[in-house]
Design a protein around this motif. Structure first.
Motif, PDB file in Angstrom:
ATOM      1  N   SER A  46     -25.016 -34.348 -60.409  1.00  0.00           N
ATOM      2  CA  SER A  46     -25.359 -32.931 -60.257  1.00  0.00           C
ATOM      3  C   SER A  46     -26.470 -32.516 -61.212  1.00  0.00           C
ATOM      4  O   SER A  46     -27.175 -31.538 -60.964  1.00  0.00           O
ATOM      5  CB  SER A  46     -24.128 -32.036 -60.433  1.00  0.00           C
ATOM      6  OG  SER A  46     -23.655 -32.095 -61.757  1.00  0.00           O
ATOM      7  N   THR A  56     -27.814 -31.029 -54.633  1.00  0.00           N
ATOM      8  CA  THR A  56     -26.558 -31.138 -53.901  1.00  0.00           C
ATOM      9  C   THR A  56     -26.038 -32.565 -54.016  1.00  0.00           C
ATOM     10  O   THR A  56     -26.780 -33.515 -53.780  1.00  0.00           O
ATOM     11  CB  THR A  56     -26.750 -30.794 -52.403  1.00  0.00           C
ATOM     12  OG1 THR A  56     -27.297 -29.484 -52.298  1.00  0.00           O
ATOM     13  CG2 THR A  56     -25.432 -30.856 -51.651  1.00  0.00           C
ATOM     14  N   THR A  89     -18.974 -29.922 -55.687  1.00  0.00           N
ATOM     15  CA  THR A  89     -19.181 -29.298 -56.993  1.00  0.00           C
ATOM     16  C   THR A  89     -17.890 -29.419 -57.796  1.00  0.00           C
ATOM     17  O   THR A  89     -16.791 -29.447 -57.239  1.00  0.00           O
ATOM     18  CB  THR A  89     -19.562 -27.801 -56.885  1.00  0.00           C
ATOM     19  OG1 THR A  89     -18.556 -27.123 -56.128  1.00  0.00           O
ATOM     20  CG2 THR A  89     -20.913 -27.621 -56.223  1.00  0.00           C
TER      21      THR A  89
END
Length: 120
Positions: free
Chosen positions: A18, A23, A62
């Motif tokens: 990340s 993404t 995430t």
């Protein structure tokens, strides 16, 4: 994914990806670790079920707050052990490989002791 150590490895990998990519998707984790898609898919589902990651509508991964905290703690261990081993005379590759092993098995209590002494 059978152990706490595997969870930490996946979380750390997602954290590092990340930092490099806008993404992060499962395929990025597959490429980074060289694991089978099925293994990464199973791990991602387990991390999702534990509330350590979230997946958006575009399959972007995430870290949740708790996932990020665990990943950052693991990565801190990795950095400190790598530098300790290099200062002791290990070449960087050997230091990195062994830091990866140690970071997953050392207790938080002992790590805090090492960290306090290492900073001196």
């Amino acid at each position: 994914m059978r152990t706490h150590e595997s969870e930490e490895m996946y979380l750390e990998t997602i954290l590092l990806l990340s930092a490099r990519k806008e993404t992060v998707r499962s395929v990025d984790v597959v490429d980074e670790l060289g694991y089978a898609k099925s293994s990464v898919s199973r791990a991602v589902n387990l991390l999702l079920g534990k509330g350590l990651i979230e997946i958006d509508g575009n399959e972007g991964i995430t870290l949740t707050e708790s996932g990020r905290k665990r990943a950052e703690t693991t990565y801190e261990k990795h950095r400190i052990f790598t530098e300790m081993f290099v200062r002791m005379g290990a070449d960087r590759q050997l230091a990195e490989e062994n830091a990866c092993r140690v970071e997953h098995v050392i207790s938080d209590e002992l790590f805090e002791i090492i960290k306090s002494q290492y900073g001196k």
